[in-house]
Design an enzyme around this catalytic site. Structure first.
Site, short mmCIF file in Angstrom:
data_model
loop_
_atom_site.label_atom_id
_atom_site.label_comp_id
_atom_site.label_asym_id
_atom_site.label_seq_id
_atom_site.Cartn_x
_atom_site.Cartn_y
_atom_site.Cartn_z
CD GLU A 123 5.94 -7.34 76.23
OE1 GLU A 123 6.00 -6.34 76.83
OE2 GLU A 123 5.68 -7.78 75.22
CD GLU A 161 2.04 -9.12 72.70
OE1 GLU A 161 2.71 -7.88 72.45
OE2 GLU A 161 1.44 -9.27 73.86
#
Ligand code: PNW
Length: 487
Positions: free
Chosen positions: A206, A393
């Site tokens: 991320e 995720e």
């Protein structure tokens, strides 16, 4: 019933499983039931689909001073008064550093065959660069051996935000190109030593959040509030670090090691699924990821990104490093980021504002939009031609707590997962190349600025005793995996 505690030797009798109808002993009868019942799920996944769970080092390991680990920017940030909602930190977290064997048994009880975890850079290089700390790497050697001995394939992330504090102090962390180079050296060292057992490596988790929340809003470590221009430069250094790491892994890892990244791609969803809105959503998604995914996968910045007054300073060579070919893309998908409509404007799209009534889970940001799990991989495949995608995720926090009978009925998490998975199945059934899914998270853990107040685990953790207890969602996920279908 969990007053008996968690016993590794009695997995089949794990507190909670039996009461929730899925103890090891009842699997046979569940098989018999599904054979005789009319209620057969048609939402099946491809036969070789990989099911797993995900965690990250600072969120679960604890043991921050053990075996020569150096401090990270998250240690410093969490210990700064006022930064973490419940004044907690990751000093102990899930004590996974000492309990990893028990935690591998939790994965095994779910039936997962893969696991995504991250390596703490400051365990391996306490000062960020220079002398390695072999004891730090040894922890990951032990973990890998334990996973493989239990039939679980490891997927490793090299950077899930725990930068060595020394790099922040010496050169301003990601504000400096030096950090990108240091990241490549660390990546080379780790991949050379672990790639005999780890076949899939993610560089950075991320970019979008570590840049925006860490350096723009000051809500994540290192807690900076930089200008837009400085922020663009940080993003550029992170992208460069990714590219240099890809090259380092190719040079040092065993042949056949697959390299990718994990990104919370800004996901534009067609507000209504018309051809014009779908096209607009693709245009928006490409533009909204210009500084990272788009440049990595296309080898060029978009015109609009470069037209900003404060576009990042870069060279052509930087761009070719950043866009070094990768083998797969990991997508972290939680929310529908934007609903998009085609528009007769210069961009070709409008982003619809969210009404205040838009539903969310146990956090205002956690808006519920199951179709996000269809559109994220479909966009990656359609816009950039990505051939191998992992959902790295997906999951939700819940206010789940033990009920009077001792069980944890996190029906909201089950509802969330079931609906998101139906949309993932829609993608795989249309041929979108999604190879696996990692549920966030295995166990409740240190949820960054929210501390231990937000619980994302399939297993509840009592942070006073470190006891792990499966929630209803653990039973749900186990059944999904057993049937390889949404149930
Ligand atoms: C992820 N969003 O962050 C992180 O990778 C995990 O470490 C974290 O625990 C998990 O999500 C849950 O919060 C996110 O903007 C960053 O939608 C951004 C978003 C979602 C999750």
């Amino acid at each position: 019933m969990w007053s008996n505690g968690f016993s590794r030797r009695h997995l089949g009798k794990l507190a909670g499983w039996a009461a929730l109808g899925l103890s090891t002993g009842s699997v046979k009868s569940a098989d018999a039931q599904s054979r005789s019942s009319d209620h057969k799920s048609i939402a099946a996944f491809p036969a070789d689909f990989r099911w797993g769970t995900a965690t990250s080092s600072y969120q679960i390991e604890g043991a921050v001073n053990e075996d020569g680990r150096g401090p990270s920017i998250w240690d410093r940030f969490a210990h700064t008064p006022g930064k973490i909602a419940d004044h907690s930190n990751g000093d102990v977290a899930d004590d996974h550093y000492n309990r990893y064997k028990d935690d591998v048994q939790l994965m095994k009880a779910l039936g997962t065959k893969t696991y995504r975890f991250s390596i703490a850079w400051p365990r391996v290089f306490p000062e960020g660069t220079g002398a390695p700390n072999p004891k730090g790497l040894d922890f990951y050697n032990r973990l890998l051996d334990e996973l493989l001995a239990n039939g679980i394939e490891p997927f490793a992330t090299l950077y899930h935000w725990d930068l060595p504090q020394a790099l922040q102090d010496r050169s301003g962390g990601w504000m400096s190109r030096d950090t990108a180079k240091a990241f490549a050296d660390y990546s080379a060292y780790v991949s050379e030593r672990l790639s005999d057992r780890v076949k899939h490596i993610f560089t950075i988790n991320e970019c979008s959040r570590l840049v925006q929340l860490g350096h723009g809003l000051g809500l994540d470590a290192p807690g900076l509030k930089l200008s837009q221009g400085e922020l663009n430069q940080v993003r550029h250094h992170v992208a460069l670090g990714h590219g240099l790491a890809v090259q380092a892994i190719r040079a040092y890892a065993k042949p056949g090691t697959k390299v990718g990244l994990a990104e919370n791609m800004v996901n534009g969803i067609p507000a209504i699924e018309t051809p014009a809105n779908i096209r607009a959503a693709e245009i928006a998604t490409r533009e909204l990821n210009a500084g990272y995914l788009t440049v990595i996968l296309e080898g060029k910045f978009t015109d609009a990104y470069l037209a900003q007054a404060d576009a990042p300073k870069h060279t052509a060579d930087d761009v070719s490093i950043i866009s070094s070919p990768i083998d797969f893309v990991g997508l972290n998908v939680y929310t529908p980021d934007h609903y998009v409509l085609a528009a007769d404007n210069s961009r070709g799209y409008t982003l619809a504002p969210f009404p205040a009534s838009f539903p969310h889970m146990d956090a205002a940001w956690l808006r519920v939009g199951p179709e996000a799990l269809y559109w994220a991989p479909r966009h990656a495949s359609k816009i950039w031609g990505v051939k191998s995608i992992y959902i790295t995720e997906n999951g939700t926090s819940s206010t789940d707590q033990p009920a009077a009978d001792g069980n944890i009925y996190d029906t909201d998490r089950v509802m969330y997962l079931r609906n998101y998975l139906l949309h993932l199945q829609r993608a795989t059934s249309e041929g979108v190349p999604v190879a696996g899914y990692f549920l966030w998270s295995l166990i409740d853990n240190f949820e960054w600025m929210d501390g231990y107040q937000k619980r994302f685990g399939l297993y509840h953790v009592d942070f006073n005793t470190q006891r792990r207890t499966p929630k209803l969602s653990a039973s749900f996920y186990r059944e999904v995996i057993r049937q390889n279908a949404v149930v």
